[in-house]
Scaffold this active site. Structure first.
Site, PDB file in Angstrom:
ATOM      1  N   SER A 118      63.971 -52.128  12.379  1.00 19.01           N
ATOM      2  CA  SER A 118      63.631 -52.788  11.112  1.00 19.01           C
ATOM      3  C   SER A 118      64.245 -54.176  11.119  1.00 19.01           C
ATOM      4  CB  SER A 118      64.190 -51.986   9.928  1.00 19.01           C
ATOM      5  OG  SER A 118      64.077 -52.708   8.718  1.00 19.01           O
ATOM      6  N   TYR A 154      71.764 -47.566   5.927  1.00 14.22           N
ATOM      7  CA  TYR A 154      70.451 -47.818   6.525  1.00 14.22           C
ATOM      8  C   TYR A 154      70.502 -49.049   7.422  1.00 14.22           C
ATOM      9  CZ  TYR A 154      65.392 -48.635   6.758  1.00 14.22           C
ATOM     10  OH  TYR A 154      64.094 -48.833   7.193  1.00 14.22           O
ATOM     11  N   LYS A 178      69.839 -49.187  11.513  1.00 11.55           N
ATOM     12  CA  LYS A 178      68.785 -49.985  12.136  1.00 11.55           C
ATOM     13  C   LYS A 178      69.368 -50.989  13.134  1.00 11.55           C
ATOM     14  CE  LYS A 178      65.379 -47.939  10.166  1.00 11.55           C
ATOM     15  NZ  LYS A 178      64.390 -47.155  10.955  1.00 11.55           N
TER      16      LYS A 178
END
Length: 250
Positions: free
Chosen positions: A137, A150, A154
């Site tokens: 991402s 998160y 990533k």
């Protein structure tokens, strides 16, 4: 051009029952590959009849190896892998607990690592080259509010792409990454619910629109194809220019 064709190949796409994974899986089929779809539960009724499907909860540490074994059973010629499965479990940093952290890392990072390992072991045993795409991402490069676990996961996938590319190059297995920006998926329902926030992003994105899941399919198919035969350890950012400019339109 034949160099962009995936005919004769077969690929497993994790997390492909919806969203970006589903679009990628269909994109690989359009490029000529046979595809094994994956989801947590039973096979969705609308998948192509000639495709494979494997179910498994990737939070279970035993699932990656079992999933790959089932995928090879479904499509013995398997030589492509897309590690797309992942999710978001964050809350405000000061209220984040160990359970949310571990769930994030186990699904987004650990599962991908051991799926690639199981896949590579099968290819090495069969003396077969292959290609992998790890979906990370833009959060792996730039932080976001209330997204600490998160973002960290990533970022780990970005480095995983590079280190696995080095580890697997002697076995003729290429490993690259695809980093989506803001994409309209079931996880980003707010895009169509919060007009002001969406308009802010549309001004920041060079191409003037939020991405669609299908925008991720072509770059992934390219990285898996013979056209990318001399590319490994790289991450293609698919964000419409979101992370390129500093301010965007006022």
């Amino acid at each position: 051009m034949k160099t962009f064709s995936l005919a004769g190949s077969a690929g497993l796409v994790t997390g492909s029952s919806k969203g970006i994974g589903l679009a990628i899986a269909h994109g690989l089929r359009e490029a000529g590959a046979e595809v094994v779809f994956h989801g947590n539960t039973s096979r969705p009724p609308d998948l192509p009849a000639d495709s494979g499907f494997v179910a498994g909860n990737l939070l279970d540490p035993d699932t990656p190896a079992a999933l790959v074994a089932s995928a090879f059973a479904a499509k013995p010629q398997l030589d492509l892998l897309v590690c797309n499965a992942g999710s978001f479990f964050d809350r405000d940093f000061l209220s984040m607990g160990a359970a949310e952290w571990e769930r994030t890392m186990n699904l987004n990072v650990r599962a991908a690592y051991f799926i690639v390992q199981a896949f590579a072991r099968e290819l090495v045993a069969r003396q077969r080259p292959g290609a992998v795409v790890i979906v990370s991402s833009t959060n792996g490069f730039q932080s976001e509010d209330e997204s600490t676990a998160y973002d960290t996961s990533k970022g780990a996938l970005v480095m995983m792409t590079r280190t696995l590319a080095q580890a697997l190059a002697p076995h003729r297995i290429r490993v690259n990454g695809m980093a989506p920006g803001l994409i309209r998926t079931p996880l980003t329902k707010w895009i169509d619910e919060q007009d002001e926030k969406r308009h802010h992003y549309e001004k920041k994105i060079f191409l003037g629109r939020v991405g669609e899941a299908e925008d991720c399919a072509g770059p992934t198919a390219f990285l898996l194809s013979p056209a990318a035969a001399y590319i490994t350890g790289q991450v293609i950012v698919v964000d419409g220019g979101l992370t390129v400019g500093q301010i965007g339109k006022l």
